[in-house]
Design an enzyme around this catalytic site. Structure first.
Site, mmCIF file in Angstrom:
data_model
loop_
_atom_site.group_PDB
_atom_site.id
_atom_site.type_symbol
_atom_site.label_atom_id
_atom_site.label_comp_id
_atom_site.label_asym_id
_atom_site.label_seq_id
_atom_site.Cartn_x
_atom_site.Cartn_y
_atom_site.Cartn_z
ATOM 1 N N CYS A 1 -5.968 1.024 12.420
ATOM 2 C CA CYS A 1 -6.580 0.242 11.338
ATOM 3 C C CYS A 1 -7.782 -0.531 11.851
ATOM 4 O O CYS A 1 -8.785 -0.679 11.156
ATOM 5 C CB CYS A 1 -5.564 -0.718 10.722
ATOM 6 S SG CYS A 1 -4.330 0.136 9.723
ATOM 7 N N ASP B 1 16.895 8.743 14.001
ATOM 8 C CA ASP B 1 15.601 9.401 13.944
ATOM 9 C C ASP B 1 15.240 9.596 12.488
ATOM 10 O O ASP B 1 16.124 9.697 11.638
ATOM 11 C CB ASP B 1 15.654 10.775 14.637
ATOM 12 C CG ASP B 1 16.536 11.737 13.874
ATOM 13 O OD1 ASP B 1 16.024 12.411 12.961
ATOM 14 O OD2 ASP B 1 17.751 11.793 14.151
ATOM 15 N N HIS C 1 0.213 4.767 11.500
ATOM 16 C CA HIS C 1 0.186 3.331 11.186
ATOM 17 C C HIS C 1 1.555 2.899 10.608
ATOM 18 O O HIS C 1 2.112 1.881 11.022
ATOM 19 C CB HIS C 1 -0.938 3.011 10.190
ATOM 20 C CG HIS C 1 -0.642 1.843 9.302
ATOM 21 N ND1 HIS C 1 -0.921 0.551 9.654
ATOM 22 C CD2 HIS C 1 0.004 1.784 8.099
ATOM 23 C CE1 HIS C 1 -0.484 -0.264 8.708
ATOM 24 N NE2 HIS C 1 0.079 0.461 7.745
ATOM 25 N N CYS D 1 -3.923 -5.543 9.495
ATOM 26 C CA CYS D 1 -3.037 -4.790 10.385
ATOM 27 C C CYS D 1 -3.567 -4.816 11.811
ATOM 28 O O CYS D 1 -4.747 -4.535 12.048
ATOM 29 C CB CYS D 1 -2.921 -3.339 9.911
ATOM 30 S SG CYS D 1 -1.881 -2.378 11.021
ATOM 31 N N CYS E 1 -2.745 -2.761 14.181
ATOM 32 C CA CYS E 1 -2.630 -1.488 14.909
ATOM 33 C C CYS E 1 -4.016 -0.943 15.277
ATOM 34 O O CYS E 1 -5.010 -1.220 14.607
ATOM 35 C CB CYS E 1 -1.779 -0.467 14.141
ATOM 36 S SG CYS E 1 -2.677 0.624 13.040
ATOM 37 N N ASP F 1 17.571 19.044 19.650
ATOM 38 C CA ASP F 1 18.628 19.509 18.737
ATOM 39 C C ASP F 1 18.251 20.900 18.238
ATOM 40 O O ASP F 1 17.230 21.456 18.639
ATOM 41 C CB ASP F 1 18.891 18.497 17.613
ATOM 42 C CG ASP F 1 17.952 18.623 16.420
ATOM 43 O OD1 ASP F 1 16.905 19.301 16.554
ATOM 44 O OD2 ASP F 1 18.264 18.053 15.372
HETATM 45 ZN ZN LIG Z 1 -2.393 -0.178 10.937
#
Ligand SMILES: [Zn+2]
Length: 418
Positions: free
Chosen positions: A381, A265, A403, A376, A378, A97
């Site tokens: 983490c 977005d 995260h 968590c 992820c 964009d």
């Molecule tokens: Zn995390």
């Protein structure tokens, strides 16, 4: 529902040394540093949104805005293309964009159709949004006759450019060699009311757009967005899909989907990690305040106090180290109590002499007691543990932002979206 992450060249250095707060000696940024989709798996978004203004800069009211790219990065993006430059997996989409917020104070968008198309085609985007001009106001009851003439003009400018844009895309797409990717044109709709948005959408559809990005809705309350979507649904042609520019409202996604919103977005999950007063570390059901342990070396306010003789440098360094030591021990050693860590955090903050901030220290207790980083899944983490909730320097703060996006991605995945 597809989530696009707007690029602002946010990367982390995977070899950063958190104990000494140092970058690896041999670090080469463009070779070693990672984007969010490279730092966590699965990638926390479906695509990236890249703005011409961020890449090429623009001229705005404050003078020349240089963009976020160095000349070298800009050249590589144009030469290698968006997929290669960002190391995008095959499944990930790219959307270009103009970055209309960067020229919001100009009377007319500063780019020509050709300049924008050169950006989209040379970088090889999957889709590109027509050049638009943001209307910064919402007055649901104002008709075209009563609305601010500047708003009326901005809507006409956006529609006029959208018409020229789609024609130009059609001719460029025809020139593309067989088998080469063609650009999907996305029409930008601006408005100040449900009626004006619906009218923009219906005119974009007449021009031939099958995908339409709804702009300027960031400041709107959710019921106002819904009111616009309802009116737009009344004029929508079969098969037309909508993108919400700059909007993440997970709680309302199910409703948005009913109005044929298929993508959006937003940077807010990422930016809250270091821009928000308290909602820095997100989890599935709440958010936590990250624990501020400013670097004595890197904190301007602190430097000033030291220079003025209000704070002793050695005392500040001692308090800073004590906080970090106790935080890390608290994470690994069952012998350290929350109150011990809290006392150190209070002591450091009281050195800095800001009463308001000192009161906020109490919010850290929930972060420490609940230890959200331990739960968590992820990658970040799991690797960095308590460092993830320490508000200190760009490497921790951006990781916390990445995260947060994984949390958003997981929430989106759980929604019963069709
Ligand atoms: Zn995390």
């Amino acid at each position: 529902m597809k989530f696009y992450f707007p690029d602002s060249q946010d990367q982390i250095s995977p070899g950063y040394d958190f104990i000494n707060d140092e970058y690896p000696y041999h670090r080469v940024r463009q070779r070693d540093d990672l984007y969010a989709h490279q730092a966590v798996s699965p990638a926390p978004y479906d695509g990236i949104l890249v703005s011409k203004a961020i890449v090429d800069g623009t001229v705005n009211g404050a003078g020349k805005y240089a963009g976020k790219y160095t000349t070298g990065q800009r050249d590589r993006l144009y030469r290698d293309g968006v997929s290669h430059f960002f190391g995008l997996p095959d499944t990930m989409r790219s959307l270009g964009d103009c970055g209309a917020f960067n020229y919001i104070d100009q009377e007319y968008p500063p780019y020509s159709i050709d300049e924008v198309l050169d950006f989209y085609y040379k970088c090889g985007f999957d889709s590109g949004i027509s050049i638009d001009h943001v209307i910064f106001g919402y007055k649901p009851d104002l008709s075209e006759e009563d609305a601010d003439p500047a708003w009326v003009k901005r809507r006409e400018i956006s529609l006029d450019l959208a018409e020229k844009f789609i024609e130009a895309v059609k001719s460029r797409n025809k020139l593309m060699p067989e088998g080469k990717k063609r650009l999907e044109p996305v029409g930008a709709a601006q408005g100040w009311s449900p009626d004006s948005y619906a009218d923009s959408v219906s005119r974009l559809q007449e021009m031939g757009y099958k995908r339409i990005a709804l702009g300027g809705m960031v400041p709107l309350k959710t019921p106002e967005i819904i009111a616009c979507l309802e009116r737009i649904a009344g004029v929508r042609k079969d098969g037309v899909e909508f993108h919400l520019l700059g909007i993440t409202r997970v709680d309302s996604m199910e409703r948005f989907v009913k109005f044929h919103v298929t993508s959006f977005d937003s940077t807010s999950a990422f930016r809250q990690a270091f821009m928000d007063e308290r909602n820095n570390y997100h989890t599935a059901d709440r958010s936590y305040m990250a624990i501020r342990v400013p670097q004595v070396d890197g904190n301007l306010a602190l430097k000033r106090l030291i220079l003025a003789g209000v704070v002793s440098q050695s005392e500040a360094i001692k308090a800073e180290r004590e906080c970090l030591k106790l935080l890390r021990q608290y994470d690994t050693d069952a012998g350290v109590e929350v109150q011990e860590v809290m006392d150190a955090l209070r002591a450091y903050q009281s050195l800095l002499g800001d009463e308001k901030k000192l009161k906020k220290v109490e919010k850290y207790e929930a972060t420490l007691t609940d230890r959200p980083w331990k739960h968590c899944p992820c990658d970040l983490c799991r690797k960095h543990k308590i460092e993830m909730v320490i508000f200190r320097g760009t490497e921790r703060n951006k990781r916390r932002g990445f995260h947060n996006m994984t949390v958003l991605e997981a929430k989106m995945r759980k929604l019963p979206l069709t």
